[in-house]
Design an enzyme around this catalytic site. Sequence first.
Site, short mmCIF file in Angstrom:
data_model
loop_
_atom_site.label_atom_id
_atom_site.label_comp_id
_atom_site.label_asym_id
_atom_site.label_seq_id
_atom_site.Cartn_x
_atom_site.Cartn_y
_atom_site.Cartn_z
N ASN A 194 0.87 -1.18 0.00
CA ASN A 194 0.00 0.00 0.00
C ASN A 194 0.90 1.23 0.00
O ASN A 194 1.52 1.54 1.01
CB ASN A 194 -0.88 -0.03 1.26
N TRP A 195 0.96 1.89 -1.14
CA TRP A 195 1.87 3.05 -1.26
C TRP A 195 1.30 4.31 -0.64
O TRP A 195 1.99 5.33 -0.56
CB TRP A 195 2.22 3.28 -2.73
N LYS A 196 0.03 4.27 -0.25
CA LYS A 196 -0.61 5.46 0.35
C LYS A 196 -0.39 6.67 -0.59
O LYS A 196 -0.35 6.51 -1.80
CB LYS A 196 -0.09 5.69 1.76
N HIS A 236 -9.32 1.01 5.04
CA HIS A 236 -8.05 1.22 5.74
C HIS A 236 -8.29 2.19 6.90
O HIS A 236 -9.09 3.12 6.79
CB HIS A 236 -7.01 1.79 4.78
N GLU A 240 -6.70 4.62 7.92
CA GLU A 240 -6.50 6.04 7.58
C GLU A 240 -7.74 6.61 6.89
O GLU A 240 -8.05 7.79 7.06
CB GLU A 240 -5.23 6.20 6.73
N GLU A 247 -5.10 -5.09 10.74
CA GLU A 247 -4.10 -4.04 10.91
C GLU A 247 -4.37 -3.28 12.19
O GLU A 247 -5.19 -2.35 12.21
CB GLU A 247 -4.17 -3.06 9.73
N GLY A 293 2.79 2.11 10.71
CA GLY A 293 3.76 3.19 10.55
C GLY A 293 4.49 3.56 11.82
O GLY A 293 5.15 4.60 11.88
N SER A 349 3.73 -2.28 10.25
CA SER A 349 5.17 -2.34 10.51
C SER A 349 5.81 -3.67 10.13
O SER A 349 6.76 -4.12 10.78
CB SER A 349 5.47 -1.99 11.97
N GLY A 373 2.92 -1.20 4.22
CA GLY A 373 2.94 0.21 3.85
C GLY A 373 4.35 0.64 3.49
O GLY A 373 4.85 0.40 2.39
N GLY A 374 5.03 1.28 4.45
CA GLY A 374 6.34 1.88 4.21
C GLY A 374 7.33 0.96 3.50
O GLY A 374 8.03 1.40 2.57
P1 PGA Z 1 3.12 0.17 7.54
O1 PGA Z 1 1.61 0.38 7.00
O2 PGA Z 1 3.61 -1.12 6.95
O3 PGA Z 1 3.86 1.36 7.05
O4 PGA Z 1 3.02 0.08 9.03
C1 PGA Z 1 0.74 -0.70 6.86
C2 PGA Z 1 -0.56 -0.25 6.27
O5 PGA Z 1 -1.04 0.85 6.60
O6 PGA Z 1 -1.16 -0.97 5.45
#
Ligand code: PGA
Length: 245
Positions: free
Chosen positions: A8-10, A90, A92, A160, A166, A205, A226-227
């Site tokens: 997930n590149w956000k 998600h 967010e 999640e 993050g 993470s 994510g990251g």
């Molecule tokens: P992260 O994000 O791997 O940067 O913790 C995960 C996500 O939000 O899907």
Amino acid sequence: MRKLAAGNWKMNGTRASLSEVEAINAALDDTDPAVVICPPASLLIPAYDIGGKIGIGAQDCHMASSGAHTGDISASQIADTGATYVIVGHSERRTDHGETNDMIKAKAQAAHEAGLMAIICIGETLTEREAGETLAVLGKQMSGSVPDGATSQNTVIAYEPVWAIGTGLVPTLDQIDEAHRFMRAELLATLDEDAQHISLLYGGSVKGSNADDIFSVPDVDGALVGGASLSAHDFVPIIKALSRA
Ligand code: PGA
């Protein structure tokens, strides 16, 4: 269960970042699990055009198929780009855009109608975990946001924990195990027996250094990353850990 490594590149990435998709593709071989990258909407078409083994997904969709919804993108428009997945719910989106379980269920249904695989996200906040409410929250989110028509062919569910996204914080393997067992049992109780084949991802993470441990948990079928999905350098070791699991 189909193993899946989803990135997930956000709100990260420009066309220059497509070289990472190319590098991830180049590192894959036939023994690797399914891999999907969910770039921002601006990159769906060029990411798809790279071809190769990587599937492409979007990060959200509107519940309607078209209409007066400025700034939104529909599931059928996502499918039109060549993408085959969409993340819905998600945390967010739940936080930044006030998305409710009802909205997320409608989005997952729209994804199904467009022929997309919906990656439905659920997870507790730290306050909820500390109050001992984790499983109750997960149960409510599952019954509220997983549509009746969910099958292993159209749905993936990602656990999640909001506090792990993050932050570098990761639940213990026992905590992941407890959540994933609970999710599997809920699916079996509410959907038909195909539900046992719905892939359950862990997200929050995930890194190359903790992926082997996380994938050793029995009901973890992959990860939503994510990251660490933004570069081939960080994402490929996670994919390789999943193929070893
Ligand atoms: P992260 O994000 O791997 O940067 O913790 C995960 C996500 O939000 O899907």
